[in-house]
Design an enzyme around this catalytic site. Structure first.
Site, mmCIF file in Angstrom:
data_model
loop_
_atom_site.group_PDB
_atom_site.id
_atom_site.type_symbol
_atom_site.label_atom_id
_atom_site.label_comp_id
_atom_site.label_asym_id
_atom_site.label_seq_id
_atom_site.Cartn_x
_atom_site.Cartn_y
_atom_site.Cartn_z
ATOM 1 N N CYS A 237 35.166 21.600 18.504
ATOM 2 C CA CYS A 237 34.260 22.488 17.778
ATOM 3 C C CYS A 237 33.902 21.897 16.421
ATOM 4 C CB CYS A 237 34.914 23.846 17.563
ATOM 5 S SG CYS A 237 35.472 24.639 19.080
ATOM 6 N N ARG B 53 29.438 16.026 18.539
ATOM 7 C CA ARG B 53 30.751 16.413 19.062
ATOM 8 C C ARG B 53 30.644 17.241 20.343
ATOM 9 N NH1 ARG B 53 34.754 16.212 14.959
ATOM 10 N NH2 ARG B 53 35.864 18.013 15.767
ATOM 11 N N TRP C 259 32.910 24.800 21.427
ATOM 12 C CA TRP C 259 33.130 24.200 22.745
ATOM 13 C C TRP C 259 34.089 25.147 23.449
ATOM 14 C CZ3 TRP C 259 32.059 18.903 24.564
ATOM 15 C CH2 TRP C 259 32.715 18.574 25.751
ATOM 16 N N ASN D 149 38.904 26.421 15.377
ATOM 17 C CA ASN D 149 38.885 25.312 16.315
ATOM 18 C C ASN D 149 40.302 25.135 16.835
ATOM 19 O OD1 ASN D 149 38.448 22.978 17.756
ATOM 20 N ND2 ASN D 149 38.146 21.662 15.979
ATOM 21 N N GLY D 150 40.474 25.076 18.164
ATOM 22 C CA GLY D 150 41.807 24.910 18.730
ATOM 23 C C GLY D 150 42.101 25.963 19.773
ATOM 24 N N GLU E 44 42.841 0.321 36.049
ATOM 25 C CA GLU E 44 42.092 0.825 34.889
ATOM 26 C C GLU E 44 42.027 -0.226 33.790
ATOM 27 O OE1 GLU E 44 40.184 3.284 31.997
ATOM 28 O OE2 GLU E 44 40.122 3.060 34.168
ATOM 29 N N LYS F 30 38.540 -1.756 32.235
ATOM 30 C CA LYS F 30 38.193 -1.716 30.810
ATOM 31 C C LYS F 30 37.785 -3.103 30.322
ATOM 32 C CE LYS F 30 38.138 2.317 29.925
ATOM 33 N NZ LYS F 30 37.612 2.321 31.258
ATOM 34 N N GLU G 144 34.382 -4.180 31.805
ATOM 35 C CA GLU G 144 33.286 -3.337 31.314
ATOM 36 C C GLU G 144 32.762 -3.801 29.962
ATOM 37 O OE1 GLU G 144 33.571 1.270 32.713
ATOM 38 O OE2 GLU G 144 35.191 0.566 31.430
ATOM 39 N N HIS H 77 49.775 -11.716 48.930
ATOM 40 C CA HIS H 77 48.917 -11.639 50.111
ATOM 41 C C HIS H 77 47.488 -12.073 49.785
ATOM 42 C CE1 HIS H 77 52.089 -9.724 52.393
ATOM 43 N NE2 HIS H 77 52.280 -8.886 51.382
ATOM 44 N N LYS I 79 26.654 6.137 30.457
ATOM 45 C CA LYS I 79 27.787 7.051 30.324
ATOM 46 C C LYS I 79 27.892 7.990 31.525
ATOM 47 C CE LYS I 79 31.344 8.705 28.194
ATOM 48 N NZ LYS I 79 32.567 7.900 28.220
#
Length: 606
Positions: A2, A27, A74, A100-101, A479, A483, A486, A502, A601
């Site tokens: 938020c 945000r 949010w 916020n939270g 992953e 990264k 990318e 193998h 994105k």
């Protein structure tokens, strides 16, 4: 997540609030609102949707006054609508708050307040704060806020004002907050960009700080009321640099945001006293005989971790599919199948089409998603939001670790509901999960980061990389390779470590860096045996080891130590080290890590 803005001074507060909120739109949010005081009353305006909706309403009926607070929300509790938008006021309108939270214990607090006669207008956890402050108020707003917060468990950045006081009271734990210091005026915001048009003199509040703002200054205390000294810092950032928090890239900023992102993912959902997980999911776990996880890219690798965790903890058969292949392979789906779709944006077209395919054959569907109001959230039967906040860098970082954490919670929820996890086993894992924000923060200490930077620069000229892992950290290797390729454009492959012999072993020579995730686990000895196979072919070994593992460090040419973590949560901690390795290699090569070539994105075309 938020956005928060506050102002007290000589300017028209509405203008400052709208300007500040517009600087925080990056945000992400689903509603916006402001409250402005003129000395006689505090007027509140709020609208669902974009900030422009609120601006349109204010254009016809502006709010005069030189004190105000503003918010972009949010949603976490309650739908994104006008009523649930912030600010929230008490019944008499005298006290107004923004927050916020997440307040973890809001339900029992709300029940108690209602029993004592308080009336609630919204579905939010935040409104509880307004009523707690009202109940504690006896003429001193600061003391009322402090008393209210002593009853609260959770994360918050809270800003409060009262019609009878020319002051703003604020406090924070976890949720960031910064003050701006002007001449005869004071500002408050959740991030620096909101304040840059007005002042460059900032005070960054710490966890557990409270502050009272007046026209001519401020006072900072801890939550116990003890006076604190916080230095004023002069900020030279331009607007873009401010949005990046002073980091060189959004990606680096988002790597460092992971402790907060993980807190937001986990908070309010883990109950150590009972060993239970509350995901606010209405699906019946006893009805599933099989689970299908469907995703693309980084989300797919988070799903691979989820496959391991669910089978281990809930003992349900799980398969995982690349979304682009799922609907073309005529999958076996029934009403006893739970199809889990994973997506940061909630708009990935391949995953969306796979979701529709699963629904067509009667599967129940669950989304593990970051973006509120996205297409997938409207089509799944239920949603487990990860609450990671907006992710701007194209290469995912905090959304990945938050998705893995969400998968852990889902596995625990299923395991407890199906009786495959005892209360003690669940408590052990809940404790391990709660440790994740701290462990990731430890992963980002300057000493650790500089060690990774030095290793990255040493190997930045390599043409190929190999990443290896075993068990729950096999996906971590995948992953890590993703990264690196990318953002640096270096060819990188990943394998389960036992698969190296193998085929991939033919690639290894003295020019091949091999990154091996070998943190503490029941498969560590086997992983080290695979390392020996690499060393016998003169490969350059970069070991990711648990802190203090000096015995196995001798097998690596270079070592990245990470904080010790329970094996089931270690993929989150280990991923951070590989994110740093990738970004430092890319930066050494001069690449734009926020906008890697050929990537988007959210992929909304097949």
């Amino acid at each position: 997540m938020c956005g928060i803005v506050g102002y007290i001074g000589t300017r028209q507060a509405q203008d400052v609030l709208i300007s500040g909120l517009s600087k925080l739109e990056y945000r992400g949010y689903d509603s916006a609102g402001v409250a402005v005081g003129d000395g006689a009353c505090i007027a509140v305006r709020k609208k669902a949707g974009k900030l422009a909706n609120l601006q349109g309403e204010l254009a016809g009926a502006p709010l005069p006054g030189t004190l105000g607070i503003g918010h972009t929300r949010w949603a976490t509790h309650g739908l994104p609508n006008d009523t649930n938008a912030h600010p929230h006021a008490t019944e008499d309108g005298k006290i107004v708050i923004i927050h916020n939270g997440i307040i973890e214990n809001y339900l029992p607090l709300k029940e108690g307040l209602m029993a004592r006669g308080h009336t609630f207008k919204s579905e939010t956890d935040s409104e509880v704060l307004a009523h707690l402050i009202e109940e504690a108020y006896s003429g001193d707003l600061y003391e009322a806020v402090r008393a209210a917060l002593s009853q609260v468990r959770g994360a918050y950045g809270i800003v409060v004002t009262h019609v009878d006081h020319r002051e703003i009271v604020a406090a924070r734990t976890v949720s960031p907050m910064v003050m701006g210091v002007g001449e005869g005026e004071m500002f408050l915001a959740s991030d620096v960009p909101a304040l840059l048009p007005y002042t460059r003199n900032m005070v960054f509040l710490h966890d557990g700080d409270m502050v009272v703002l007046h026209d001519d200054g401020f006072r900072v205390t801890d939550l116990a009321g003890n006076e604190l000294k916080r230095d004023i810092e002069h900020i030279d950032w331009d607007a873009e640099a401010a949005e990046k928090g002073g980091y060189d890239s959004y990606m680096m900023k988002e790597i460092y945001e992971q402790p907060n992102a993980l807190t937001n993912t986990l908070i309010g959902r883990l109950h150590d006293d009972t060993g239970e997980v509350n995901l606010d999911i209405n699906l019946d776990p006893a009805s599933f005989k099989r689970i299908s996880i469907i995703a693309c890219g980084t989300a797919y690798y988070a799903g691979m971790v989820g496959e391991y965790l669910i089978e281990q903890l809930a003992r349900i058969p799980v398969d995982i599919d690349v979304a682009s292949e799922y609907r073309y392979r005529d999958p076996l789906v029934s009403e006893h199948t739970l199809a889990i779709v994973m997506s940061q944006s909630g708009e990935t077209i391949d995953t969306l089409e796979a979701l529709r395919e699963a629904k067509k054959f009667g599967a129940k569907t669950l989304g593990i998603i970051n973006a509120k109001g996205s297409s997938m959230t409207r089509e799944v039967d239920d949603t487990l939001y990860i609450h990671a906040g907006p992710e701007i860098g194209v290469a995912s970082t905090k959304a990945y670790t938050s998705m893995v954490s969400a998968m852990l919670m889902l596995a625990l929820w299923l395991g407890r509901a199906r009786g495959t996890l005892t209360e003690d086993q669940s408590r052990e894992l809940l404790h391990a999960a709660r440790e994740l924000p701290r462990l990731v923060e430890e992963s980002l200490t300057p000493e650790r980061v500089e060690n990774v930077r030095a290793i990255a620069e040493k190997y930045a000229d390599a043409r190929d990389f190999l990443f290896l892992g075993r068990g729950v950290n096999s996906p971590t290797a995948y992953e890590g390779a993703l990264k690196l390729k990318e953002i640096s454009y270096i060819h990188a492959e990943a394998y389960a470590a036992g698969e190296m012999k193998h085929g991939p072993i033919a690639l290894i020579d003295e020019h091949m860096p091999v990154v091996v995730v070998a943190t503490e686990s029941k498969l560590l000895e086997k992983t080290i045996s695979n390392v020996q196979e690499v060393r016998a072919r003169k490969g350059k070994v970069i070991l990711v080891l648990s802190e203090g593992d000096t015995e196995n460090a001798r097998y690596g040419d270079d070592v990245i130590y990470v904080p010790r973590a329970h094996e089931m949560v270690s993929p989150v901690v280990n991923a951070v080290a590989l994110q740093l390795l990738a970004i430092f290699i890319a930066e050494k090569l001069g690449k734009d890590v926020d906008k890697p070539r050929n990537l988007a994105k959210a992929v909304t075309v097949e």
